[in-house]
Scaffold this active site. Structure first.
Site, mmCIF file in Angstrom:
data_model
loop_
_atom_site.group_PDB
_atom_site.id
_atom_site.type_symbol
_atom_site.label_atom_id
_atom_site.label_comp_id
_atom_site.label_asym_id
_atom_site.label_seq_id
_atom_site.Cartn_x
_atom_site.Cartn_y
_atom_site.Cartn_z
ATOM 1 N N GLY A 150 38.783 34.340 32.136
ATOM 2 C CA GLY A 150 39.881 33.426 32.374
ATOM 3 C C GLY A 150 39.455 32.246 33.231
ATOM 4 C CG ASP B 284 38.473 42.953 38.841
ATOM 5 O OD1 ASP B 284 38.845 44.017 38.300
ATOM 6 O OD2 ASP B 284 38.327 41.887 38.219
#
Ligand code: NAG
Ligand code: NAG
Ligand code: NAG
Ligand code: NAG
Ligand code: NAG
Ligand code: NAG
Ligand code: NAG
Ligand code: NAG
Ligand code: NAG
Ligand code: NAG
Ligand code: NAG
Ligand code: NAG
Length: 850
Positions: A525, A638
């Site tokens: 992204g 993450d």
């Protein structure tokens, strides 16, 4: 009259006392120079500057740099030196008292003189400070002690001057020479040393060490748990405090704790010993949540044999506000130095700073000094907990001697033949001299130096949406800005270098063949990642998608995190480019890509059990460092196998800090935040309560462990419903103690069953439903490392039959990229090798994370 006379008399006495005191002053001498220079507000007078109250017996050769002295201010002092080929002395007329004497040596070459050929003694008022001293070897030998630069060395002594002359004599060996770059003589307040210490051998708490008859050499001075403290931040004494990181034997045995509020000295006398800054940080024993086993925090120092040492420990209880919360034992050289030690009780409260002196002798056969703090089994507290804020090790002279013989690499043990292998030096000084070169720096910067112009003029970019360049500009500035980020300097990297280099867009374009699509090695992204080459070095270039606000935000976070932290197991950022609305980050290139690509979904050969274990350990080290390296810790948020990258030697590093967050402040248990992360790895507690802690990363890491063992996607919607989610599925097998049923078939049984079982146990603990039941990353790391250790031991016992450990790829060339980051890397490498070689000590937590 008499009524007024008394105060007047007092006033006169007071005034004359003031005058008397003013005469005890510091001498700062810039050797080999006839002028003065000012550094950090202190003026160093040239040694031949008239009126400096220093006499030199013989002018020798003044070595001066031909290079213009530019920015690196601290080093200006080292661009001149005085070289002597006969016995010579610096005489200071001085008031009697205790003085701190510092001798500064830098490496240089000047005409026919090269500092690596120097060989000399230094004697101060009859005390021999060094003998057959050879500077460059010393610089290398004490590399870890040396501060921001490893190209110079400062040796510090305390000398009691009993007349009004301090004579510092430099005595060159035959056919060699002596030199010195600078001399500091600073008066010391009486309170700094008190002739009373605890004797480690006898256990007596108040023994004299005959201070009046001894000179002292500072061997180590450490700000435990904190960053290095520059001399300018200490008192009038201008002491330098190093970080303890390089000396800690088992980094994961300790957590950093800080509390900067309201620290005060127990008594005024303590204020001489260390600045409050040193007491604001400490290391405390890691909470041991996984096993019952108790362990020590251990530090290891090389010292000179056959001397007495004064070991000064600085303490300040930062956390507890009542006694009996933290009671421990202090061991020096494996002997009990103090028992039942409660810092709260000794300091009479919380945030009370004081120090404790211990006296011990290091015998002839020993060249290491161990300091260990550990649980006190007789103490009533349940927690195995210890604390240390600062540490100094002083060597005490014996019979007027502080010198020891350095063992030369090219000579035999005794040192009898030492130095004789040197060729005769022709002592001719050539005018129009060669510059004094900080050799080491030049070499390093030669490697690092890309042909990039340093962008000074990058103004704010109001046109870049969502991008606030403020942070960048405040960090790329001078070292003074580094103070703002002092907490992050602990890892020893230079603040000036923190942000890496600034690349021009044209350099980036040519590195990536104008963003050639065929060079793309990743997308997301945020934008695209290209493989590129700058100055012959492979790099990964991450280019933000300017349309993505989220991407820019993540870039900003990434820069912020990576500029604070540097670690062997975090992918390091080499630099960035911020031009024409572009936001581009440049990283070290990780040749073997993501960990995931080696597990499934590709044609790559499967990793061996050992490689898998090592990859997990690498990632755990990176995470542990993230969690503990900064004062509040950082939560990665993450953790997944695509964010664990492998370099050419399959060394794993954590990457992608775009979602990372600062950990909770000390007085909070969590950070409240919107849920982000990757499905399959997401901590259910975080998901439920939107409260983020380091334990959320631990959960994700547990999933990674299972993924590494089972080699399947964490979410696989094509599978039957009860198998879709790896964590749930594998946990069911683990609870039945039959994880082997679902282990990666590509391993073909080539793993020790107990190793698999232990990994399953660790993963299960990581996946506990509530964060508080999960171990800390340090504990996970500790267990993984001991697994690896037993694997290696087993392999060693089975001789060549290294079925689980073979095919570890050793790689010498991988150092080249590490060098870009910092010199420290190589030391770490050494430590790790030592560990693999079986130096692991069962009694302490050995994860050498750093
Ligand atoms: C200082 O030394 C430089 C170079 O050796 C010389 O050119 C200069 O004249 C000297 N200055 C003084 C004041 O002695
Ligand atoms: C040298 O000593 C004298 C007398 O003590 C003092 O007045 C003078 O300031 C000193 N000079 C320097 C440069 O310190
Ligand atoms: C310096 O002091 C030493 C030791 O007292 C003495 O031998 C020497 O002559 C002195 N040198 C000068 C130049 O004052
Ligand atoms: C020494 O460190 C300073 C920063 O503290 C830096 O500016 C300078 O370039 C370094 N010099 C050498 C010779 O390493
Ligand atoms: C020492 O150096 C001087 C030049 O500074 C020279 O004249 C002298 O001969 C040298 N002495 C020895 C023993 O090499
Ligand atoms: C000292 O350094 C010079 C230049 O780097 C080198 O030629 C010489 O061999 C070195 N000498 C020793 C004793 O290491
Ligand atoms: C000073 O100390 C040295 C050795 O410590 C001793 O030999 C000398 O006699 C002392 N001098 C005075 C004046 O006390
Ligand atoms: C240590 O002993 C000395 C005398 O030997 C005494 O003056 C001093 O007060 C003692 N200090 C402590 C803390 O007991
Ligand atoms: C810190 O000290 C100040 C003054 O001594 C006091 O007012 C304040 O309450 C203290 N704060 C804490 C947190 O103890
Ligand atoms: C730091 O010290 C202050 C008292 O000065 C205390 O109020 C605070 O709780 C301490 N913080 C921690 C995390 O222990
Ligand atoms: C801590 O170190 C001491 C000294 O080396 C040792 O005797 C002791 O057993 C260690 N304690 C633990 C719990 O490992
Ligand atoms: C002291 O303890 C350390 C760590 O526990 C150990 O490595 C070392 O060998 C011990 N030294 C001695 C002399 O027992």
């Amino acid at each position: 009259m008499e009524l007024y006379g008394l105060p007047l008399l007092l006033l006169i006495i007071f005034a004359s006392a003031q005058v008397g005191e003013a005469q005890v002053k510091s001498f700062l001498i810039n050797c080999g120079s006839n002028s003065s220079i000012t550094i950090d507000g202190r003026t160093w007078a040239g040694d031949v500057l008239p009126g400096n109250n220093v006499t030199i017996s013989n002018h020798g050769v003044a070595a001066a740099s031909a290079a213009s002295v530019e920015e690196p201010k601290p080093v200006a002092l080292y661009t001149t030196a005085r070289i002597f080929n006969t016995t010579s002395s610096y005489n200071f007329s001085i008031a009697p008292g205790l003085y701190c004497v510092r001798l500064h040596f830098a490496s240089f070459s000047f005409g026919n003189f090269n500092s690596n050929e120097s060989l000399f003694d230094v004697v101060a008022n009859n005390v021999k400070l060094v003998s057959r001293f050879n500077v460059p070897e010393e610089v290398v030998w004490k590399k870890e002690v040396s501060d921001w630069n490893s190209s110079y060395l400062v040796k510090e002594y305390f000398v009691d001057v009993n007349r009004s002359l301090l004579s510092i004599q430099l005595v060159p060996e035959d056919a060699s020479f002596a030199y010195v770059n600078a001399i500091e003589v600073v008066p010391v307040m009486d309170e700094l040393f008190v002739d009373s210490a605890r004797n480690v051998d006898s256990g007596e708490v108040n023994v004299s060490f005959h201070l009046a008859d001894r000179a002292i050499e500072t061997m180590y001075r450490l700000n435990v748990g904190g960053p290095a403290v520059k001399p300018s931040r200490d008192s009038d004494l201008w002491r330098k405090w190093d970080s303890d990181e390089n000396y800690m034997f088992s980094v994961n045995a300790a957590n950093v704790i800080t509390n900067s509020s309201n620290i005060s000295y127990v008594s005024a006398k303590d204020s001489a010993a260390a600045p409050l800054l040193v007491y604001e940080t400490a290391k405390a024993t890691t909470n041991n949540q996984v096993v019952e086993r108790r362990f020590n925090m251990s530090w290891r120092f090389s010292v000179d044999r056959n001397f007495d040492y004064l070991i000064r420990l600085h303490f300040c209880e930062l956390t507890y506000d009542k006694p009996n919360q933290r009671v421990f034992k202090i061991y020096i050289n494996n002997k009990t130095a103090a028992e039942n030690y409660d810092v709260f009780v000794q300091g009479k409260g919380r945030n009370k700073a004081y120090h404790e002196d211990f006296l011990d002798t290091v015998p002839q056969q020993v060249d290491t000094l161990w300091l260990q703090l550990g649980p006190d089994s007789v103490a009533s507290t349940s927690d195995a907990d210890a604390l240390l804020n600062g540490l100094e090790i002083f060597k005490l002279s014996r019979n007027g001697n502080l010198a020891h013989f350095l063992r030369r690499v090219d000579a035999g043990e005794g040192g009898a033949g030492a130095g004789k292998t040197k060729g005769r030096i022709v002592l001719v000084a050539i005018a129009g001299a060669v510059a004094i070169v900080a050799i080491i720096l030049v070499i390093i910067s030669g490697i690092v130096c890309f042909n990039i112009r340093k962008s000074r003029a990058t103004g704010p970019k109001e046109d870049a949406p969502g991008w606030r360049p403020l942070f960048l500009h405040s960090i790329t500035g001078t070292t003074t800005n580094a103070r703002a980020s002092k907490a992050y300097q602990a890892n020893g990297s230079m603040a000036t270098n923190r942000m890496g280099r600034v690349f021009t867009l044209s350099v980036i374009r040519s590195a990536t063949n104008n963003f050639d699509e065929s060079l793309i090695i990743g997308t997301g992204g945020f934008g695209k990642v290209f493989k590129g080459e700058i100055e012959g070095i492979l790099v990964a270039i991450k280019r933000a998608n300017p349309q993505s606000q989220q991407g820019l935000k993540e870039f900003e976070t990434e820069i912020e995190i990576l500029s604070k932290l540097r670690h062997r197991h975090l992918v390091s950022m080499i630099g960035y480019c911020e031009e024409q609305n572009e936001m581009i980050l440049v990283y070290e290139y990780m040749a073997n890509g993501t960990l995931r690509s080696h597990l499934f979904g590709s044609d790559l050969p499967p990793l061996t059990w050992r490689q898998r274990l090592e990859a997990c350990i690498g990632a755990a080290k990176g995470l542990h460092y993230l969690h503990t390296g900064a004062d509040r810790g950082i939560i990665h948020r993450d953790v997944k196998t695509t964010n664990i990258l492998l370099d050419e030697a399959f060394i794993a590093k954590m990457a992608d800090f775009g979602l990372s967050k600062d950990g909770p402040a000390l007085d909070q248990t969590h950070v409240s935040t919107a849920v982000k992360g990757s499905f399959g790895y997401l901590d259910p507690e975080y998901f439920r309560r939107q409260q983020l802690t380091q334990k959320s990363d631990v959960y994700s890491f547990g999933v990674v462990l299972l993924e590494v063992v089972c080699a399947r996607p964490v979410i696989d919607p094509t599978l039957p419903r009860d198998q879709v989610n790896l964590a749930e599925w594998a946990l069911r097998w683990q609870r039945q103690q039959s994880l082997e049923t679902i282990v990666d078939p590509k391993l073909e049984g080539a793993y020790p069953p107990e190793s698999l079982k232990k990994i399953g146990d660790i993963a299960e603990k990581c996946l506990a439903d509530e964060g508080k039941d999960r171990p800390a990353m340090g504990d996970v790391l500790w267990h993984l490392e001991s697994l690896l250790q037993s694997l290696l031991q087993e392999a060693a016992q089975n001789g060549g039959a290294e079925s689980f450990t073979s095919s570890k790829i050793e790689c010498a060339s991988c150092v080249s990229l590490h060098r870009i980051k910092e010199g420290e890397e190589e030391e770490e490498e050494e430590e790790e090798d030592a560990l693999v070689a079986g130096e692991m000590d069962a009694s302490s937590a050995n994860a050498n994370g750093h």
